[in-house]
Design a protein around this motif. Structure first.
Motif, PDB file in Angstrom:
ATOM      1  N   TYR A  47       0.671  -0.960  -0.617  1.00 46.67           N
ATOM      2  CA  TYR A  47       0.048  -0.040   0.038  1.00 46.67           C
ATOM      3  C   TYR A  47       0.942   1.609   0.062  1.00 46.67           C
ATOM      4  O   TYR A  47       0.855   2.415  -1.013  1.00 46.67           O
ATOM      5  CB  TYR A  47      -0.618   0.092   1.427  1.00 46.67           C
ATOM      6  CG  TYR A  47      -1.969   1.479   1.471  1.00 46.67           C
ATOM      7  CD1 TYR A  47      -3.057   1.404   0.396  1.00 46.67           C
ATOM      8  CD2 TYR A  47      -1.447   2.509   2.722  1.00 46.67           C
ATOM      9  CE1 TYR A  47      -3.873   3.255   0.769  1.00 46.67           C
ATOM     10  CE2 TYR A  47      -1.710   3.303   2.707  1.00 46.67           C
ATOM     11  CZ  TYR A  47      -3.095   3.378   1.734  1.00 46.67           C
ATOM     12  OH  TYR A  47      -4.085   5.225   1.694  1.00 46.67           O
ATOM     13  N   THR A  50       2.555   1.352  -3.715  1.00 51.39           N
ATOM     14  CA  THR A  50       1.511   1.351  -4.865  1.00 51.39           C
ATOM     15  C   THR A  50       0.393   2.241  -4.606  1.00 51.39           C
ATOM     16  O   THR A  50      -0.439   2.653  -5.099  1.00 51.39           O
ATOM     17  CB  THR A  50       0.911  -0.043  -4.945  1.00 51.39           C
ATOM     18  OG1 THR A  50       0.310  -0.078  -4.212  1.00 51.39           O
ATOM     19  CG2 THR A  50       2.364  -0.734  -5.519  1.00 51.39           C
ATOM     20  N   GLU A  52      -2.289   0.794  -3.044  1.00 51.38           N
ATOM     21  CA  GLU A  52      -3.487  -0.132  -3.691  1.00 51.38           C
ATOM     22  C   GLU A  52      -2.919  -1.518  -2.020  1.00 51.38           C
ATOM     23  O   GLU A  52      -2.410  -1.692  -1.943  1.00 51.38           O
ATOM     24  CB  GLU A  52      -3.275  -1.192  -4.423  1.00 51.38           C
ATOM     25  CG  GLU A  52      -3.941  -0.978  -5.644  1.00 51.38           C
ATOM     26  CD  GLU A  52      -3.348  -2.319  -7.106  1.00 51.38           C
ATOM     27  OE1 GLU A  52      -3.533  -1.803  -7.541  1.00 51.38           O
ATOM     28  OE2 GLU A  52      -2.171  -2.818  -6.888  1.00 51.38           O
ATOM     29  N   THR A  53      -4.544  -1.288  -1.494  1.00 51.20           N
ATOM     30  CA  THR A  53      -5.050  -2.106  -1.025  1.00 51.20           C
ATOM     31  C   THR A  53      -5.067  -3.914  -1.436  1.00 51.20           C
ATOM     32  O   THR A  53      -4.715  -4.419  -2.088  1.00 51.20           O
ATOM     33  CB  THR A  53      -6.080  -1.882   0.124  1.00 51.20           C
ATOM     34  OG1 THR A  53      -7.110  -1.938  -0.755  1.00 51.20           O
ATOM     35  CG2 THR A  53      -6.058  -0.888   0.640  1.00 51.20           C
ATOM     36  N   PRO A  55      -7.134  -4.750  -4.619  1.00 47.15           N
ATOM     37  CA  PRO A  55      -7.525  -4.941  -5.682  1.00 47.15           C
ATOM     38  C   PRO A  55      -8.675  -5.687  -6.440  1.00 47.15           C
ATOM     39  O   PRO A  55      -8.379  -6.637  -5.627  1.00 47.15           O
ATOM     40  CB  PRO A  55      -6.476  -4.418  -7.600  1.00 47.15           C
ATOM     41  CG  PRO A  55      -5.286  -5.274  -6.707  1.00 47.15           C
ATOM     42  CD  PRO A  55      -5.327  -5.464  -5.251  1.00 47.15           C
TER      43      PRO A  55
END
Ligand code: IPM
Ligand code: MN
Length: 359
Positions: A47, A50, A52-53, A55
């Protein structure tokens, strides 16, 4: 060939999943099954890198597996809620893992804070509904930041959610209750609610509970506890319980109480189960960041979560053998269940379980 997705996650999670995989490999050899693991790096570090968790594409990938083994989610540099909602709760919801199965079982040799209680008294299971209640995220603010601010968070249940959870709980009590295990005269399912105040949601639960029990499971004894009283009995008379079923929020709270009575977070394992889909198994203790990388964390909860995973996959013999090996290790080897006080390193504890199991 079982395809297992491993999400080691944050903090001490990876150290624990490695030991679970080690014991699983030993079990596979002894009990003649095959598995392959693929690792996913969802968690705090990813996380931070990026943004992101978990996706949507990640969920689609996870759906292709037979089961998921999770280490821990939670990172000291990430604000609370982001990873929990973005990874753990997202996985539970998207894969419709509507049961959170949390055994409360004191193993021999493990210290409990409950006076005069031992493995015979602390031996029950909580079936926590895992998709509804306050966890749906329904609610919001108005006039946020003003003195007139209003915050609303809504507890919701559909009859469908309640019925499918109750059905699982009744079936579980029938197969694994205290009568089925030869230690009592009844299999008992206890509903934990708050019908005196939550007169809508727990009224639904209570009606559905007795309707289903009367019609489909007349041989299973039915008990009811208000959640506040239940907390009291979990400390004073845990031997009263066999299988308990409750909504998501109460289930969250009472299973931490249950975990501490079974010797703490080093031992408590749980399964996020979709009986018709992909289930995810986890030690329920969290990432314990301050112990990361020191080889001192207790991996037994992760090993027990992996054993639950094998049971769900149908490898009953292997799951039993692992549980028995864990009991041997708690009874005869570990000095304490706490991080840094086990008398062994994390990986030595994994070795002890693997060795005992293959004897
Ligand atoms: C648990 C945890 C989670 C929950 C958090 C981390 C979202 O406390 O698995 O019990 O509330 O379900
Ligand atoms: Mn919790």
């Amino acid at each position: 060939m079982y395809k297992i997705a491993v999400m080691p996650g944050d903090g001490t999670g990876p150290e624990c999943t490695v030991e679970a995989e080690k014991v699983m490999a030993a079990a596979a050899q002894k009990f003649n099954f095959k598995f392959e693991t693929i690792e996913f790096d969802f968690g705090g570090e990813r996380y931070k890198r990026t943004g992101e968790t978990l996706p949507d594409s990640g969920v689609e990938e996870l759906r292709q597996f037979d089961a998921i083994l999770l280490g821990a989610i939670g990172h000291p540099d990430v604000a609370p809620g982001i990873l929990e909602k973005g990874i753990l709760l997202k996985a539970r919801f998207e894969m419709d893992q509507y049961i959170n199965l949390r055994p409360v079982r004191l193993y021999p040799g493990v210290e409990t804070p409950l006076k005069d209680k031992g493995p015979a008294e602390i031996d029950y299971v909580v079936v926590r509904e895992n998709t509804g209640d306050l966890y749906t995220g329904a609610g919001g603010f108005t006039l946020k930041g003003t003195p007139q601010e209003v915050a609303i968070q809504t507890s919701m249940y559909t009859r469908f959610q309640v019925d499918r959870c109750l059905k699982y709980a009744f079936e579980y009590a029938q197969k694994h209750g205290k009568k089925a295990r030869g230690i009592d005269k009844d299999n008992t399912l206890g509903l934990v609610g708050k019908t005196n105040v939550l007169t809508f949601v727990y009224d639904l639960w209570e009606r559905a509970f007795h309707e289903m029990g009367e019609k489909d499971y007349p041989d299973i004894r039915r008990d009811y506890y208000h959640v506040d009283a239940c907390c009291m009995w979990m400390v004073k008379n845990p031997e009263w319980f066999d299988v308990l079923v409750t909504g998501n929020m109460f289930g969250d709270i009472i299973t931490d109480l249950g975990a501490i009575t079974q010797g703490g977070m080093g031992l408590a394992a749980g399964g996020n189960i979709n009986p018709d889909g992909v289930s995810m198994f986890e030690p329920i203790g969290g990432s314990a960041p301050k112990y990361t990388g020191q080889g001192v964390i207790n991996p037994l909860a992760a090993i027990c979560a992996m054993a639950m995973m094998l049971e769900t996959l149908g490898e009953l013999e292997a799951a039993n053998a692992i549980e028995e090996a864990v009991k041997y290790v708690t009874a005869n080897k570990l000095k304490s269940m706490s991080a840094g006080q086990m008398g062994y390193s994390t990986s030595e504890v994994g070795d002890l379980v693997a060795q005992k199991m293959t004897e």
